[in-house]
Design a protein around this motif. Structure first.
Motif, PDB file in Angstrom:
ATOM      1  N   HIS A 118      -1.757  -3.700   2.909  1.00 34.10           N
ATOM      2  CA  HIS A 118      -2.716  -4.755   3.222  1.00 34.10           C
ATOM      3  C   HIS A 118      -3.560  -5.090   1.995  1.00 34.10           C
ATOM      4  O   HIS A 118      -3.814  -6.263   1.698  1.00 34.10           O
ATOM      5  CB  HIS A 118      -3.607  -4.326   4.386  1.00 34.10           C
ATOM      6  CG  HIS A 118      -4.667  -5.327   4.720  1.00 34.10           C
ATOM      7  ND1 HIS A 118      -5.958  -5.219   4.270  1.00 34.10           N
ATOM      8  CD2 HIS A 118      -4.614  -6.483   5.437  1.00 34.10           C
ATOM      9  CE1 HIS A 118      -6.660  -6.248   4.701  1.00 34.10           C
ATOM     10  NE2 HIS A 118      -5.878  -7.032   5.403  1.00 34.10           N
ATOM     11  N   GLY A 119      -3.996  -4.055   1.265  1.00 35.35           N
ATOM     12  CA  GLY A 119      -4.765  -4.299   0.046  1.00 35.35           C
ATOM     13  C   GLY A 119      -3.973  -5.104  -0.965  1.00 35.35           C
ATOM     14  O   GLY A 119      -4.497  -6.034  -1.603  1.00 35.35           O
ATOM     15  N   CYS A 120      -2.692  -4.755  -1.124  1.00 31.99           N
ATOM     16  CA  CYS A 120      -1.834  -5.517  -2.033  1.00 31.99           C
ATOM     17  C   CYS A 120      -1.724  -6.979  -1.593  1.00 31.99           C
ATOM     18  O   CYS A 120      -1.772  -7.894  -2.424  1.00 31.99           O
ATOM     19  CB  CYS A 120      -0.444  -4.896  -2.104  1.00 31.99           C
ATOM     20  SG  CYS A 120      -0.315  -3.505  -3.245  1.00 31.99           S
ATOM     21  N   ALA A 121      -1.562  -7.200  -0.297  1.00 29.91           N
ATOM     22  CA  ALA A 121      -1.444  -8.567   0.207  1.00 29.91           C
ATOM     23  C   ALA A 121      -2.693  -9.376  -0.113  1.00 29.91           C
ATOM     24  O   ALA A 121      -2.625 -10.486  -0.660  1.00 29.91           O
ATOM     25  CB  ALA A 121      -1.197  -8.540   1.716  1.00 29.91           C
ATOM     26  N   VAL A 122      -3.853  -8.822   0.215  1.00 28.37           N
ATOM     27  CA  VAL A 122      -5.117  -9.516  -0.042  1.00 28.37           C
ATOM     28  C   VAL A 122      -5.315  -9.725  -1.539  1.00 28.37           C
ATOM     29  O   VAL A 122      -5.714 -10.808  -1.989  1.00 28.37           O
ATOM     30  CB  VAL A 122      -6.286  -8.714   0.567  1.00 28.37           C
ATOM     31  CG1 VAL A 122      -7.629  -9.303   0.154  1.00 28.37           C
ATOM     32  CG2 VAL A 122      -6.175  -8.675   2.094  1.00 28.37           C
ATOM     33  N   GLY A 123      -5.026  -8.681  -2.329  1.00 29.53           N
ATOM     34  CA  GLY A 123      -5.180  -8.791  -3.772  1.00 29.53           C
ATOM     35  C   GLY A 123      -4.241  -9.806  -4.390  1.00 29.53           C
ATOM     36  O   GLY A 123      -4.625 -10.563  -5.292  1.00 29.53           O
ATOM     37  N   CYS A 124      -3.006  -9.838  -3.912  1.00 26.40           N
ATOM     38  CA  CYS A 124      -2.025 -10.787  -4.457  1.00 26.40           C
ATOM     39  C   CYS A 124      -2.445 -12.227  -4.165  1.00 26.40           C
ATOM     40  O   CYS A 124      -2.321 -13.112  -5.028  1.00 26.40           O
ATOM     41  CB  CYS A 124      -0.645 -10.516  -3.870  1.00 26.40           C
ATOM     42  SG  CYS A 124       0.167  -9.054  -4.542  1.00 26.40           S
ATOM     43  N   GLY A 144       3.214  -9.160  -1.361  1.00 25.90           N
ATOM     44  CA  GLY A 144       2.404  -7.951  -1.487  1.00 25.90           C
ATOM     45  C   GLY A 144       2.413  -7.119  -0.225  1.00 25.90           C
ATOM     46  O   GLY A 144       2.463  -5.886  -0.283  1.00 25.90           O
ATOM     47  N   LEU A 145       2.395  -7.789   0.921  1.00 26.13           N
ATOM     48  CA  LEU A 145       2.387  -7.073   2.191  1.00 26.13           C
ATOM     49  C   LEU A 145       3.669  -6.275   2.400  1.00 26.13           C
ATOM     50  O   LEU A 145       3.645  -5.156   2.924  1.00 26.13           O
ATOM     51  CB  LEU A 145       2.216  -8.072   3.338  1.00 26.13           C
ATOM     52  CG  LEU A 145       2.076  -7.485   4.739  1.00 26.13           C
ATOM     53  CD1 LEU A 145       0.692  -6.855   4.929  1.00 26.13           C
ATOM     54  CD2 LEU A 145       2.309  -8.562   5.803  1.00 26.13           C
ATOM     55  N   LEU A 146       4.805  -6.841   1.976  1.00 24.02           N
ATOM     56  CA  LEU A 146       6.107  -6.258   2.304  1.00 24.02           C
ATOM     57  C   LEU A 146       6.741  -5.440   1.181  1.00 24.02           C
ATOM     58  O   LEU A 146       7.796  -4.844   1.391  1.00 24.02           O
ATOM     59  CB  LEU A 146       7.086  -7.376   2.703  1.00 24.02           C
ATOM     60  CG  LEU A 146       6.715  -8.186   3.943  1.00 24.02           C
ATOM     61  CD1 LEU A 146       7.781  -9.234   4.218  1.00 24.02           C
ATOM     62  CD2 LEU A 146       6.526  -7.291   5.170  1.00 24.02           C
ATOM     63  N   HIS A 147       6.124  -5.374   0.006  1.00 26.94           N
ATOM     64  CA  HIS A 147       6.815  -4.771  -1.142  1.00 26.94           C
ATOM     65  C   HIS A 147       7.191  -3.310  -0.894  1.00 26.94           C
ATOM     66  O   HIS A 147       8.175  -2.817  -1.429  1.00 26.94           O
ATOM     67  CB  HIS A 147       5.969  -4.892  -2.406  1.00 26.94           C
ATOM     68  CG  HIS A 147       4.836  -3.921  -2.481  1.00 26.94           C
ATOM     69  ND1 HIS A 147       3.667  -4.065  -1.759  1.00 26.94           N
ATOM     70  CD2 HIS A 147       4.696  -2.765  -3.179  1.00 26.94           C
ATOM     71  CE1 HIS A 147       2.863  -3.053  -2.014  1.00 26.94           C
ATOM     72  NE2 HIS A 147       3.454  -2.247  -2.875  1.00 26.94           N
TER      73      HIS A 147
END
Length: 281
Positions: A118-124, A144-147
């Motif tokens: 989730h952090g990656c998704a928001v950050g991306c 980001g969410l699925l990586h």
């Protein structure tokens, strides 16, 4: 230390359709990829699962995901927020619900994985919006969410194996991390190909780590940089980067200086507060 051949063999024979994607969320992504859809068709699809629809609206009305106007129906959300944004919320809401387990050790790791994804998704999404790539923001969010979806698949597969009374030690944290390190990219790529996911998301799963990347793939560059950034603020199972983020080639490719990287760190820290973390099973 390489994982045992026995565990690798057991994992290789697990079904590919273990629950790591919600069927409604998948259907929305495929509808959007065809570019021949209507708002009513998307709304009807999302409303096929009322529990998921409620979760989508809950996320849509949170301060981090919406504008200032509350949305009360899926169709309203699609009109106000956009089809791709709502589709992403469907995937995020369903992924949050899947990161839970009755096993305490597994549940703790799943929740760490969710906070990271989730952090990656928001950050991306934030990086795309702040580096002149606004048009890629929704793709960057979902990539980001699925990586790391391969890790979710592996932990679901290991739960299934140990539930049958085999390889009980595989659910111990240290071994789990070794399994993730060796197999999550391979298994994640296998998943994305099986479900015929768009190429931009397959690339994020297949090439989000490793030394080399395609500098022409902006979404991938964003995912790689944000993935590294999570390791500096306690949002990752991995070790901290071996050099400052500003020295990463992805940072140069995207034009991120030290100030923007510091702001990204604040965004990632804030993502914990709106992660819709599933309750412990």
């Amino acid at each position: 230390m390489p994982i045992s051949l026995t565990i690798r063999r057991l994992l290789s024979i697990q079904p590919i359709d273990l629950p790591v994607f919600h069927p409604i969320a998948l259907k929305l992504i495929h509808l959007l990829s065809d570019l021949d859809y209507t708002i009513d068709e998307l709304a009807d699809t999302a409303n096929d699962d009322q529990a998921l629809a409620g979760q989508i609206l809950n996320m849509a009305n949170s301060s981090s995901y919406s504008g200032r106007v509350k949305v009360e129906t899926i169709k309203d959300a699609l009109i106000r927020l956009g089809a791709h944004h709502v589709s992403n919320l469907a995937m995020a809401a369903s992924q949050a619900a899947l990161h839970a387990s009755h096993n305490g050790t597994v549940n703790a790791i799943m929740q760490e994985l969710w906070l990271h994804s989730h952090g990656c998704a928001v950050g991306c999404r934030w990086v795309a919006m702040n580096t002149g790539n606004r048009g890629l923001a929704e793709q960057a969010y979902l990539a980001g969410l699925l990586h790391d979806v391969g890790k979710l698949y592996l932990i679901k597969a290991l739960e299934r194996i140990t539930g049958a009374g085999v390889a009980q030690a595989a659910l111990e944290r240290e071994l789990l991390l070794e399994i993730f390190g060796e197999l999550h990219v391979e298994q994640g790529t296998r998943l994305m190909e099986h479900w015929n996911m768009p190429a931009v998301y397959r690339a994020a799963v297949d090439r989000h780590s490793g030394e080399h990347f395609d500098p022409d793939d902006t979404v991938l560059a964003i995912v790689r940089l944000v993935n590294a950034a999570t390791r500096t603020c306690g949002l990752s199972l991995g070790a901290e980067p071996d050099r400052p983020l500003v020295e990463f080639p992805e940072a140069a490719r995207l034009g991120l200086d030290e100030q923007l990287i510091a702001e990204l760190g604040k965004v990632l820290d804030g993502s914990r507060r709106v992660s819709f973390l599933p309750a412990p099973a």
